[in-house]
Structures are given as C-alpha cells and as structure tokens.
Design a protein around this motif. Sequence first.
Motif, PDB file in Angstrom:
ATOM      1  N   LYS A 147       2.195   5.091   8.539  1.00  0.00           N
ATOM      2  CA  LYS A 147       1.005   4.529   7.902  1.00  0.00           C
ATOM      3  C   LYS A 147       0.063   5.642   7.460  1.00  0.00           C
ATOM      4  N   ASN A 148      -0.461   5.511   6.285  1.00  0.00           N
ATOM      5  CA  ASN A 148      -1.473   6.450   5.774  1.00  0.00           C
ATOM      6  C   ASN A 148      -1.021   7.900   5.821  1.00  0.00           C
ATOM      7  N   LEU A 149       0.265   8.129   5.675  1.00  0.00           N
ATOM      8  CA  LEU A 149       0.757   9.510   5.777  1.00  0.00           C
ATOM      9  C   LEU A 149       0.508  10.316   4.517  1.00  0.00           C
ATOM     10  N   ILE A 150       0.250   9.611   3.416  1.00  0.00           N
ATOM     11  CA  ILE A 150      -0.076  10.303   2.171  1.00  0.00           C
ATOM     12  C   ILE A 150      -1.482   9.878   1.768  1.00  0.00           C
ATOM     13  N   GLY A 151      -2.343  10.822   1.506  1.00  0.00           N
ATOM     14  CA  GLY A 151      -3.713  10.452   1.159  1.00  0.00           C
ATOM     15  C   GLY A 151      -4.620  11.647   1.028  1.00  0.00           C
ATOM     16  N   SER A 152      -5.914  11.374   0.985  1.00  0.00           N
ATOM     17  CA  SER A 152      -6.877  12.464   0.823  1.00  0.00           C
ATOM     18  C   SER A 152      -8.193  12.065   1.473  1.00  0.00           C
ATOM     19  N   LYS A 204       0.861  -1.188   0.000  1.00  0.00           N
ATOM     20  CA  LYS A 204       0.000   0.000   0.000  1.00  0.00           C
ATOM     21  C   LYS A 204       0.894   1.233   0.000  1.00  0.00           C
ATOM     22  N   ASN A 205       1.433   1.542  -1.174  1.00  0.00           N
ATOM     23  CA  ASN A 205       2.373   2.667  -1.254  1.00  0.00           C
ATOM     24  C   ASN A 205       2.207   3.412  -2.572  1.00  0.00           C
ATOM     25  N   LEU A 206       2.952   4.483  -2.709  1.00  0.00           N
ATOM     26  CA  LEU A 206       2.828   5.305  -3.920  1.00  0.00           C
ATOM     27  C   LEU A 206       3.226   4.541  -5.172  1.00  0.00           C
ATOM     28  N   ALA A 207       4.192   3.625  -5.051  1.00  0.00           N
ATOM     29  CA  ALA A 207       4.632   2.879  -6.232  1.00  0.00           C
ATOM     30  C   ALA A 207       3.471   2.059  -6.801  1.00  0.00           C
ATOM     31  N   THR A 208       2.712   1.392  -5.922  1.00  0.00           N
ATOM     32  CA  THR A 208       1.563   0.621  -6.409  1.00  0.00           C
ATOM     33  C   THR A 208       0.516   1.561  -7.023  1.00  0.00           C
ATOM     34  N   CYS A 209       0.295   2.702  -6.388  1.00  0.00           N
ATOM     35  CA  CYS A 209      -0.665   3.666  -6.945  1.00  0.00           C
ATOM     36  C   CYS A 209      -0.234   4.133  -8.329  1.00  0.00           C
ATOM     37  N   GLN A 210       1.073   4.356  -8.484  1.00  0.00           N
ATOM     38  CA  GLN A 210       1.571   4.779  -9.789  1.00  0.00           C
ATOM     39  C   GLN A 210       1.327   3.705 -10.838  1.00  0.00           C
ATOM     40  N   SER A 213      -2.368  18.905  -0.564  1.00  0.00           N
ATOM     41  CA  SER A 213      -3.652  18.183  -0.551  1.00  0.00           C
ATOM     42  C   SER A 213      -3.510  16.727  -0.125  1.00  0.00           C
ATOM     43  N   ILE A 214      -2.313  16.146  -0.294  1.00  0.00           N
ATOM     44  CA  ILE A 214      -2.152  14.726   0.049  1.00  0.00           C
ATOM     45  C   ILE A 214      -1.248  14.494   1.254  1.00  0.00           C
ATOM     46  N   TYR A 215      -0.586  15.545   1.761  1.00  0.00           N
ATOM     47  CA  TYR A 215       0.262  15.386   2.950  1.00  0.00           C
ATOM     48  C   TYR A 215      -0.639  15.218   4.163  1.00  0.00           C
ATOM     49  N   GLU A 216      -0.578  14.069   4.790  1.00  0.00           N
ATOM     50  CA  GLU A 216      -1.438  13.763   5.940  1.00  0.00           C
ATOM     51  C   GLU A 216      -2.901  14.126   5.664  1.00  0.00           C
ATOM     52  N   ARG A 217      -3.325  13.830   4.448  1.00  0.00           N
ATOM     53  CA  ARG A 217      -4.694  14.080   3.956  1.00  0.00           C
ATOM     54  C   ARG A 217      -5.073  15.553   3.937  1.00  0.00           C
ATOM     55  N   GLY A 218      -4.075  16.411   3.802  1.00  0.00           N
ATOM     56  CA  GLY A 218      -4.395  17.812   3.592  1.00  0.00           C
ATOM     57  C   GLY A 218      -3.912  18.763   4.667  1.00  0.00           C
ATOM     58  N   ILE A 219      -2.962  19.625   4.305  1.00  0.00           N
ATOM     59  CA  ILE A 219      -2.558  20.699   5.221  1.00  0.00           C
ATOM     60  C   ILE A 219      -2.704  22.030   4.476  1.00  0.00           C
ATOM     61  N   LYS A 220      -2.585  23.117   5.216  1.00  0.00           N
ATOM     62  CA  LYS A 220      -2.790  24.461   4.687  1.00  0.00           C
ATOM     63  C   LYS A 220      -1.701  24.834   3.689  1.00  0.00           C
TER      64      LYS A 220
END
Lengths: 346, 346
Positions: free
Chosen positions: A142-147, A67-73, B107-114
């Motif tokens: 974990k889950n540090l990158i997302g939306s 579950k990482n950016l490489a798989t998303c890419q 927008s994607i850093y920790e699901r969004g920062i300012k």
Amino acid sequence: MQIDINLKQNEQSYKIFINELDTITLKGKVAIITNPKVSGLHLNTLLSALNCDERFIISVADGEEYKNLATCQSILEQLFTSKLDRTSTLIAFGGGVISDMTGFVASIYERGIKFINIPTTLLSQVDASVGGKTGVNNKFGKNLIGSFYQPSAVYCETKFLKTLPEREFSAGVAEAVKMAVMFDKDMLFWLESADLSDENELKRLIKRAVELKAQVVSKDEKERGIRAVLNYGHTFAHVIENFTNYKQFLHGEAVSIGMCMANKLALNLGLLSQNECDLVTKILKRFSLPVSYKIDDIDAFYDAFLLDKKSENSKIKFILPNQIGSHAIRDDVKKEMVLEILSEFK
Amino acid sequence: MQIDINLKQNEQSYKIFINELDTITLKGKVAIITNPKVSGLHLNTLLSALNCDERFIISVADGEEYKNLATCQSILEQLFTSKLDRTSTLIAFGGGVISDMTGFVASIYERGIKFINIPTTLLSQVDASVGGKTGVNNKFGKNLIGSFYQPSAVYCETKFLKTLPEREFSAGVAEAVKMAVMFDKDMLFWLESADLSDENELKRLIKRAVELKAQVVSKDEKERGIRAVLNYGHTFAHVIENFTNYKQFLHGEAVSIGMCMANKLALNLGLLSQNECDLVTKILKRFSLPVSYKIDDIDAFYDAFLLDKKSENSKIKFILPNQIGSHAIRDDVKKEMVLEILSEFK
C-alpha cells in the motif's frame, strides 16, 4: 473555522477550512478529480461554489483497488488532453483514494501543479487532509509509490458526511481514536460518550484531529521522526488490507484491528494496562468497528511486515501506546512475542 | 575539484565532484540504474569504487524513446523485488535519460529515497547534473511527467567521456554554448578556440557550465523566474524532437538548432546583432552541430509550442539572447513573426 498548517521544512503553508466552502475562485483551468458516487451526490454543491475560467470533471472508479499507477496514468492522459498547464489547479473531490491519487498526479504533472483537497469522507477529513502524503498501491503493498506534496488549501465540510454510509463514518472515527490514543487522553475520554450525530461535536472531532496531526506534521514533514507515530495500528493494518486484497475492510476498519493488535503488544510489553487496552476496544466497538481478524498464516503475516516501507534495514518498527495519550516506537520486539500476539487473534 | 550546490528553498545542498570518484561508501542496499552500453564500458570502474552492503544492477534500454513511465514501472518493480527500503540508495549511471528516470523513480519510491548521479555523457555532466529536474516523456511531449528532486551527490568524470561518440560529445558542448550565450560572454569567446581534447580545458568547460547553472538554480529551484532562461533553444528543440520522434537528433543537437531559431528571432526583434548571431552559429558548426532543420508544416510546429509546459495560459514564452551573455524572456512575439522565422529554416 480555519486551521493553519505551517511546514517549516519548505516554507509552505496552507489553511484547512471547516464548513467554509462558500466560494473558491481560481485562475486558469481547473480539473476536478472525483468518483461517480461523490459526483452524483455532491458535485452540484461544489460547482456552484467554484469560479474559474474553464473546468473539467475527471471521474475515476471508486475503491482502494483502483488506487494504482494505471488510474493515475489515465488521469494524466485526460489532463494532457485537456491541455492543463502550470497555472492550472486540480481539485480532489472524494475520499482518501481520490486525494492520494490527485495529490500524486499534481506532484508529477509538469513537475508539480497546484491542488486543492476537498475530502468527502470523515476518514479523509480527519487524516488525509493534513500531511501531504500522496501515493498509490501496487502488488507489493500500500502507498509504496508516491511523494510528499502539499495541497494549497483543504475544505472539510460536514454536509458531505451526511450521505456517508455508517461503516465509512466509523472508519473515520478510527483514525481520530488513533490520534487520541497517541496524543490526547482527554480526547479519548471524550470519545467514550461523544454524540457525533451532533453537528458541533462532529466539527469538534474534525478540528481536534486536524490540529493534532498538524502539530506532528509541522515538526516532521518527511517522516524522519515523530511523524512515524501516526502509523500506530497501520503496520498491522497494511498487512491485513494486503492479505484481504483491500476488499474485506475499509482502511479505518483495518486500522481499528491494527490498533487492537498493537495494544495487545503494548500490554505484553508493560506499556499499557489492561484497563487502558479495554477502554480503546470499548470505544472502537461503540462505533461498530471491528477489533479482531483471524490470521490464517502467522508467519506469512510477520514476513509481510518487512516489506512495509517503514521497516528499515529489516527491522520492524512498532508504534505503540505508552499509556493513553503517549507513545513509544519499538524496533526491539522479539519475533516470538509478535507471533504469540498474532496467534491470539481469531 | 568540488562545487557546492546550495538550494535555499528547501535547505538542501549537495556537492558536485569533478574527477574525484575514488570511493563511494554507502549504508544499506544500493541499486545502480544503467544501460547495456555504459555498463559494458564502465561498470567495473564504478563497482571498484563502491562500498556498500548489497548491490543490484538494473539495466534499461538506452534511448530517449524508452524514457517513459513504462520503463520507470519496470525499474520500480525491480526495486520492490529487491526489497530496497528508505535507507537504500539509487545510483544513476549513464546519460540524461538514465539520470532523469532514476531521479524520478527515487522521488516516488516509498515517497523518496536517496540518489547519487554519475553522468557519463558530457551533456548530462554540464546540464542534467545540476538542478534536480527529473522526468519522463509521453506521447504529448518531453519531460511532461516528473518532479523536482535533488541528488545527494554528483560525480562528473572526464574518463567516462573518452568512450563517448563524437556526436554525443558535441551534443554536450551545445548545452555549454547555451550557458555561455545566456550568462557568460567570456566563456563564449573562449569556446571559439578552446581545445576540448585537452583534459584541463574539458574540466574547465564542465566546471564553468556547472557553476553557472548552479547559480541560476540556487536562485530559482522550481523554475518560477530566472531558471526559465535555461530553456534557451529548448522551446524549439522540444518540438523538433517530438516531430522527429526523438530519433533524428540527439537532445543537444536539437538544442543547437533551437538556439539558431531563437537567435534568428532575437535578430528580428533587434536583441542580437548579425555578428553575434553568426558567432554562435560558427561555434556550433565548429563542433559539427546541426544549425538548421527543415520544417514541413510550420503551423503544426507553432501549435506544438502550446503544449510545452513552459507555455502558460496559451502564451508562448521565448527565451532569447539579449546581446551575448545576457537574456530576455518574451511572451509578446507575434505569431506572424515566428512563422516567418520558421519558414526560413530549410
């Protein structure tokens, strides 16, 4: 059975269907994001329910470590190659790893396309199905990158749970226990003796967990307040998962241990009684969930809290039960007390 | 001078300040994302205006060819290493490449920062400063990965434009011409003779372009309707940029050529008169903007339209002027006519 999820903050709403996956009709192209195991077991069931113009199956490796950016890419590349456009839909077909990545990819593909979530594990049905949290892990945690990105519909099917290994089933129960401890005393007492091999009791579990979570999330989509309560057990769990490279424990198992750690802290702070503490442990054990984990380096464990994205301004926010069915958020717990609690786990 | 941007869809709003960058006071950590050139010229000006607890400067390579996921990953790594958290702020300090990537990362850093946007090119001041489009390119095209994410404030300073190469300045004028042709006849006539070396006329240009864009975006944040009109010239420009590897033309220059192509199509469809067509060309030339580009392979050029994210269901949507100051969206233009128009460019 249908549950409405209404999000006030952005006028979005969608439905969670429980055992109602008969026909899904979609316009445009559809890409199903799944893994080899789930597709092997259940893809036919999904395909026979799906009506669409053109469909693509994208299979990715199973497991939290992918579950990482490489798989998303890699998923993004396949979507572009298949020329999906803004009218297309992604379907997440798998557990939390699949739905977290599919939601994230949907949120950034051409600045956002539709996605439908069909969770195939109990954990993702009771937890990840509501809330719109998407994301991936990286070496920092974990889950540090997302939306935050909402599905347009969620289908929870108990039939997909029949092939689930017992360990994974129990991991899902852990998140339901979490909801009960934080919000619903009656549900916790019910869990003391519920027979989840019974279809109706299982449906009841999913329904209640989803309802509770929906209530929280509709009040606080972006986790600025009450939603943080859903992280009960998770502050500890994220560190445990990180320290064990996401390999030793399933997420729900780590949450189970994390809840026991949080409960010990709550006990020490006078928020929880010994009886309440024991009851939660008993229920977790009833579902063969782990309730302890030996920490090798307590100081390193404590420091790891600080990188958790819920730790603002270097203050660690502990989500604790405040009697069963209620909660407290505490950012004033002394380091010494935390270290003492951590040292009790063996 | 301040312009309010109100977005109904998600209750968000922010201000665009023109020539009001005196003091920015921020709580928590701040990371300034910039490039070597802008930081060399203007970082001191920004730093002397900035009050914050702790700041980090992240410099990334300049140029559209570095606006990709790899650069974003490098920024993300640096943010995690610097332990930014949800109370932190990113500041985009540079042109469109910097603001598109900074917004996306925020927008994607920790699901969004300012994030705060301080555009240092005319193009990014008149265009990218409003609208919340973030994103990066990949081998399939431009801005294909991204999100809609709003800054918390934008500061446009004409003083940063004094060091801008003439070519880049003109590229910014191209986007302003676009706004005028689509929405404001008077503005276009004014541009026929405006003296943009005059500080007040330049401020007027920025203000009017921002106002017009704000009106459009506040009606349609997620580009489901009227906002598509802002892509006038861009359907062509994206292909030109892609075919020339983002190297031969600045974005505004490609848009300039793209508008001429769109105008020719509008002329052929009876939407625009020869005089109107000539007026736009004359104004573009006045600012030394390119108005033609020789297409080697017309069929390949046409096929490339189909991957543009505005092309839904394999229909190409052309945004065309419908007399000066008004617009038409056409998805019924015959391939033959488009090819004929394209073949006229040499």
